[in-house]
Motif scaffolding. Structure first.
Motif, PDB file in Angstrom:
ATOM      1  N   PHE A 266       0.830  -1.215   0.000  1.00  0.00           N
ATOM      2  CA  PHE A 266       0.000   0.000   0.000  1.00  0.00           C
ATOM      3  C   PHE A 266       0.861   1.259   0.000  1.00  0.00           C
ATOM      4  CE2 PHE A 266      -2.990  -3.114   1.745  1.00  0.00           C
ATOM      5  CZ  PHE A 266      -4.078  -2.895   0.926  1.00  0.00           C
ATOM      6  N   THR A 267       1.888   1.283   0.831  1.00  0.00           N
ATOM      7  CA  THR A 267       2.729   2.480   0.884  1.00  0.00           C
ATOM      8  C   THR A 267       3.448   2.705  -0.442  1.00  0.00           C
ATOM      9  OG1 THR A 267       4.500   1.145   1.870  1.00  0.00           O
ATOM     10  CG2 THR A 267       3.053   2.329   3.375  1.00  0.00           C
ATOM     11  N   LYS A 268       3.935   1.628  -1.069  1.00  0.00           N
ATOM     12  CA  LYS A 268       4.615   1.786  -2.362  1.00  0.00           C
ATOM     13  C   LYS A 268       3.629   2.224  -3.447  1.00  0.00           C
ATOM     14  CE  LYS A 268       8.484  -1.373  -1.605  1.00  0.00           C
ATOM     15  NZ  LYS A 268       9.186  -2.608  -2.059  1.00  0.00           N
ATOM     16  N   ARG A 269       2.408   1.699  -3.414  1.00  0.00           N
ATOM     17  CA  ARG A 269       1.419   2.084  -4.421  1.00  0.00           C
ATOM     18  C   ARG A 269       1.066   3.558  -4.297  1.00  0.00           C
ATOM     19  NH1 ARG A 269      -4.447  -0.405  -3.861  1.00  0.00           N
ATOM     20  NH2 ARG A 269      -4.592   1.370  -2.439  1.00  0.00           N
ATOM     21  N   ILE A 270       0.888   4.043  -3.060  1.00  0.00           N
ATOM     22  CA  ILE A 270       0.545   5.462  -2.867  1.00  0.00           C
ATOM     23  C   ILE A 270       1.718   6.341  -3.267  1.00  0.00           C
ATOM     24  CG2 ILE A 270       0.008   7.184  -1.105  1.00  0.00           C
ATOM     25  CD1 ILE A 270      -1.694   5.140   0.285  1.00  0.00           C
ATOM     26  N   GLU A 271       2.958   5.892  -2.988  1.00  0.00           N
ATOM     27  CA  GLU A 271       4.125   6.663  -3.416  1.00  0.00           C
ATOM     28  C   GLU A 271       4.155   6.797  -4.937  1.00  0.00           C
ATOM     29  OE1 GLU A 271       7.597   4.845  -1.895  1.00  0.00           O
ATOM     30  OE2 GLU A 271       7.481   5.823   0.069  1.00  0.00           O
ATOM     31  N   ARG A 272       3.892   5.700  -5.657  1.00  0.00           N
ATOM     32  CA  ARG A 272       3.910   5.741  -7.124  1.00  0.00           C
ATOM     33  C   ARG A 272       2.820   6.691  -7.629  1.00  0.00           C
ATOM     34  NH1 ARG A 272       4.475   0.051  -6.614  1.00  0.00           N
ATOM     35  NH2 ARG A 272       2.245  -0.185  -7.107  1.00  0.00           N
ATOM     36  N   GLU A 273       1.623   6.581  -7.056  1.00  0.00           N
ATOM     37  CA  GLU A 273       0.533   7.458  -7.495  1.00  0.00           C
ATOM     38  C   GLU A 273       0.843   8.919  -7.182  1.00  0.00           C
ATOM     39  OE1 GLU A 273      -2.978   6.029  -5.642  1.00  0.00           O
ATOM     40  OE2 GLU A 273      -3.105   4.175  -6.842  1.00  0.00           O
ATOM     41  N   MET A 274       1.487   9.177  -6.054  1.00  0.00           N
ATOM     42  CA  MET A 274       1.823  10.558  -5.679  1.00  0.00           C
ATOM     43  C   MET A 274       2.825  11.152  -6.673  1.00  0.00           C
ATOM     44  SD  MET A 274       3.518  11.925  -2.110  1.00  0.00           S
ATOM     45  CE  MET A 274       5.043  11.019  -2.427  1.00  0.00           C
ATOM     46  N   TYR A 275       3.888  10.390  -7.009  1.00  0.00           N
ATOM     47  CA  TYR A 275       4.877  10.903  -7.950  1.00  0.00           C
ATOM     48  C   TYR A 275       4.274  11.057  -9.349  1.00  0.00           C
ATOM     49  CZ  TYR A 275       8.425  10.087  -4.381  1.00  0.00           C
ATOM     50  OH  TYR A 275       9.157  10.130  -3.241  1.00  0.00           O
TER      51      TYR A 275
ATOM     52  N   ASP B 256      -2.114  11.112   2.687  1.00  0.00           N
ATOM     53  CA  ASP B 256      -2.483   9.713   2.921  1.00  0.00           C
ATOM     54  C   ASP B 256      -1.252   8.899   3.319  1.00  0.00           C
ATOM     55  OD1 ASP B 256      -5.027  10.367   2.255  1.00  0.00           O
ATOM     56  OD2 ASP B 256      -5.016   9.409   0.272  1.00  0.00           O
ATOM     57  N   LEU B 257      -0.146   9.139   2.616  1.00  0.00           N
ATOM     58  CA  LEU B 257       1.083   8.418   2.928  1.00  0.00           C
ATOM     59  C   LEU B 257       1.560   8.757   4.341  1.00  0.00           C
ATOM     60  CD1 LEU B 257       3.278   6.529   1.863  1.00  0.00           C
ATOM     61  CD2 LEU B 257       4.503   8.547   1.008  1.00  0.00           C
ATOM     62  N   GLY B 258       1.410  10.023   4.726  1.00  0.00           N
ATOM     63  CA  GLY B 258       1.778  10.420   6.086  1.00  0.00           C
ATOM     64  C   GLY B 258       0.908   9.727   7.123  1.00  0.00           C
TER      65      GLY B 258
END
Length: 656
Positions: free
Chosen positions: A208-217, A234-236
């Protein structure tokens, strides 16, 4: 009597099975299983004198025994659990929660599942996470996660009302709920959110954290900064939620870590639920000891009760302090219930061993807290004192109890302790220590006689030199010269000695020699927790659930602790003195000053030359000689063959 219902010879089968004892009223009082029923059941019908007292109580309470034959040991385990749960036998170990723990629950059986924090029994159609130590902590975590997984968290009433008026509640407006109540998402879309939330809580956090990071970038590169900022928040939130659950197992495994702390009467169990290497919950139980089984048997009873009806909560690995007797059979049973391999292991080193030690520390604290709460209750203390009076046949309730214990190391440094309990509570200001001087070598009986003689001779002397004055709280013995009360001039209502018939006889004889015939004496033997009275061939067996036995045990353990502490202090001082005997220029006065300053050989060993030189009367040259003497003593001790030092009165190994 057991002989009245003993099965006929040859009638008991030799196959695996489960048996149950019933009392005269037909109630099931004990359920057990066996690989072979015949030898197991036959062991209950031997001479009662050869049975453990708790087992003897069970078989004498029973009036009949029956059994059921099964094909395998796994079936025997399953049937044993079912019968224990159905009949709730009084002589089986029953682990009860030492408090009510909150669970994080997701009602996956509903069309629109909701997340909530609750307590109590589990329900079908609901997935549980935890339990957790504090409800507020899990509520904070859920509040953080709802912004990432906006699933329903409202009650059925709120959900129904919002559906009727066509307007979501506040959580729907602040994006902490997808608002399925007004059709903002379909049941399928809401179910996906719920599944993601459950996966995250189950430990699958990295994806989940990696998916949100990819979507954020990706949003940032597409210049959609509003979406990127929302994903950053959300990541925070995920990161903050994960910080509340520290990584304890670096291999990211799923495990339940179990630890036990036990004494002759009770056992405390703690379990940490580790998922994905992180502690997801914790729970504790306290149970009465009901039979002579050791730690392996207690572990087996606990695991059977813990996992007997919870198929979805069994992890891949269960870490325990000792392997249960039927570890292979239990592993097979848990594997069948889980649907994949389950391993029961005893950790030997590394993170898992360290974590189990932490769990054991929690269990020790839980047992101490349980005992403190039990001892501080006024009603319980009164009941305990009344039970002691009735069991020992005393004329009055023993409001003041004194307990004595002797400690020595292979006949050297013999010491004794006296602890005082009034109204069931410790009076530490009236504790006394004794150094036994009139006994040569290891003779616990003679040592007990000496300490009782000295204490009651002092009692008679102080009573003779005191006068009685009236106070608001009643008559008081005071010193006629100072007017101060003489605490040591009050006779106990009961004398308890640590030991069996020899120690009791020695205490009784010491009192008789002094002409003291109005103070009752009893002894409490450690191994079987038997209470011995003077001149009696058989002990007094108090019920295992007796508050009176619990109080006597606590008093005895306190006397033992006090004696061991005194013994170790004297041993430490003697070691310091012997180490410093050959230091030139260090006489008796300076040696005592040095001992008073540092207190123990360990602290002296840790001090450097400058610190030693600060002691009055010790200069730099003498300090250097002292440091060399300590170093030489350490070197000699390390190279010499090491033998265990044992407290011969208790069998306890004493460490340096």
């Amino acid at each position: 009597m057991p002989s009245s219902y003993r099965p006929a010879p040859g009638s008991i089968p030799t196959k695996p099975g489960v048996y149950r004892f019933r009392d005269a009223k037909g109630r099931v009082i004990y359920v057990g299983k066996a690989k072979s029923l015949r030898p197991r059941l036959s062991s209950y019908f031997q001479d009662i004198g050869n049975l453990h007292p708790r087992t003897a109580t069970m078989v004498t309470t029973g009036a009949s025994v029956e059994w059921t034959v099964v094909d395998t040991e796994v079936e025997a385990l399953q049937l044993e659990y079912s019968w224990i749960k159905e009949f709730d036998p009084r002589f089986n170990v029953k682990y009860r929660d030492d408090k009510s723990y909150p669970w994080l629950a997701v009602t996956v059986g509903e069309e629109f599942p909701r997340v909530m924090v609750g307590r109590g029994a589990k329900r079908k159609g609901t997935r549980y996470f935890g339990p957790y130590s504090h409800a507020w902590a899990i509520r904070e975590t859920v509040d953080l996660l709802l912004r990432v997984f906006p699933m329903r968290s409202c009650s059925n009433g709120v959900f129904k009302r919002s559906s009727q008026i066509g307007r979501p509640c506040l959580l729907g407006y602040i994006d902490k709920c997808a608002a399925p109540c007004v059709g903002n998402v379909t049941p399928e879309e809401h179910r996906e959110i719920v599944d993601d939330f459950c996966d995250f809580m189950a430990g699958n956090t990295t994806a989940f954290t990696k998916r949100i990071e990819r979507e954020m970038y990706a949003a940032s590169e597409a210049l959609d900064f509003e979406k990127a900022a929302r994903l950053r928040d959300d990541l925070g939130a995920l990161t903050k939620a994960l910080e509340k659950q520290a990584v304890v197992l670096r291999d990211g495994t799923d495990a339940d870590v179990v630890a036990l702390v036990e004494d002759p009467l009770e056992v405390a169990v703690q379990i940490f639920y580790v998922r994905g290497g992180r502690i997801r919950g914790q729970r504790g139980w306290v149970a009465d000891r009901t039979d002579e089984g050791g730690t392996p048997e207690l572990v087996q009873d606990f695991l059977l009760q813990l996992y007997g009806g919870e198929d979805d909560s069994i992890p891949r690995e269960v870490l325990v302090p000792a392997l249960p007797p039927d570890a292979d059979v239990l592993e097979q049973l848990l594997t069948e219930r889980r649907g994949s391999k389950v391993a029961i292991r005893v950790p030997q080193r590394g993170d898992k061993r360290d974590l189990q030690q932490t769990v054991a520390n929690n269990a020790a604290q839980a047992l101490a807290l349980h005992k403190t709460k039990r001892a501080s209750d006024l009603t319980t203390r009164n009941r305990a004192l009344e039970e002691i009076q009735q069991s020992l046949g005393l004329d009055e309730v023993p409001l003041r109890i004194e307990c004595y214990d002797v400690s020595n190391l292979q006949g050297t440094e013999v010491v004794a302790s006296m602890v005082v309990f009034e109204d069931g509570l410790a009076r530490k200001s009236e504790y006394r220590r004794f150094v036994i001087r009139g006994v040569d070598g290891q003779n616990d009986v003679a040592s007990m006689r000496e300490v009782i003689t000295r204490r009651f001779k002092r009692l008679l002397d102080e009573q003779a030199r005191s006068e009685t004055v009236s106070t608001d709280s009643g008559p008081m013995l005071v010193d006629p010269e100072t007017g101060r009360p003489r605490k040591f001039a009050y006779a106990p209502s009961l004398v308890v000695v640590d030991g069996g018939p020899p120690q009791v006889a020695a205490a009784e004889q010491a009192l008789a020699d002094l002409g003291v015939n109005d103070v009752p004496v009893c002894g409490l033997a450690k191994r079987l927790e038997e209470v011995w009275l003077p001149g009696e061939e058989d002990p007094v067996i108090m019920a295992r659930t007796s508050e009176g036995l619990y109080l006597l045990q606590r008093i005895r353990d306190e006397a033992h602790r006090f004696a061991i502490t005194h013994h170790r202090n004297r041993r430490s001082k003697s070691m310091v003195e012997s180490t410093l005997d050959d230091v030139p220029g260090l006489g008796e006065v300076r040696r005592k000053t040095l001992l008073k300053h540092f207190g123990s050989l360990k602290k002296l060993r840790e001090a450097d030359v400058d610190q030693i030189a600060l002691v009055p009367g010790i200069g730099p040259r003498t300090a250097t000689a002292i440091k060399d003497a300590v170093a030489n003593a350490d070197a000699t001790r390390k190279t010499a063959p090491k033998e265990p030092t044992i407290n011969t009165a208790t069998g306890e190994i004493l460490e340096d």
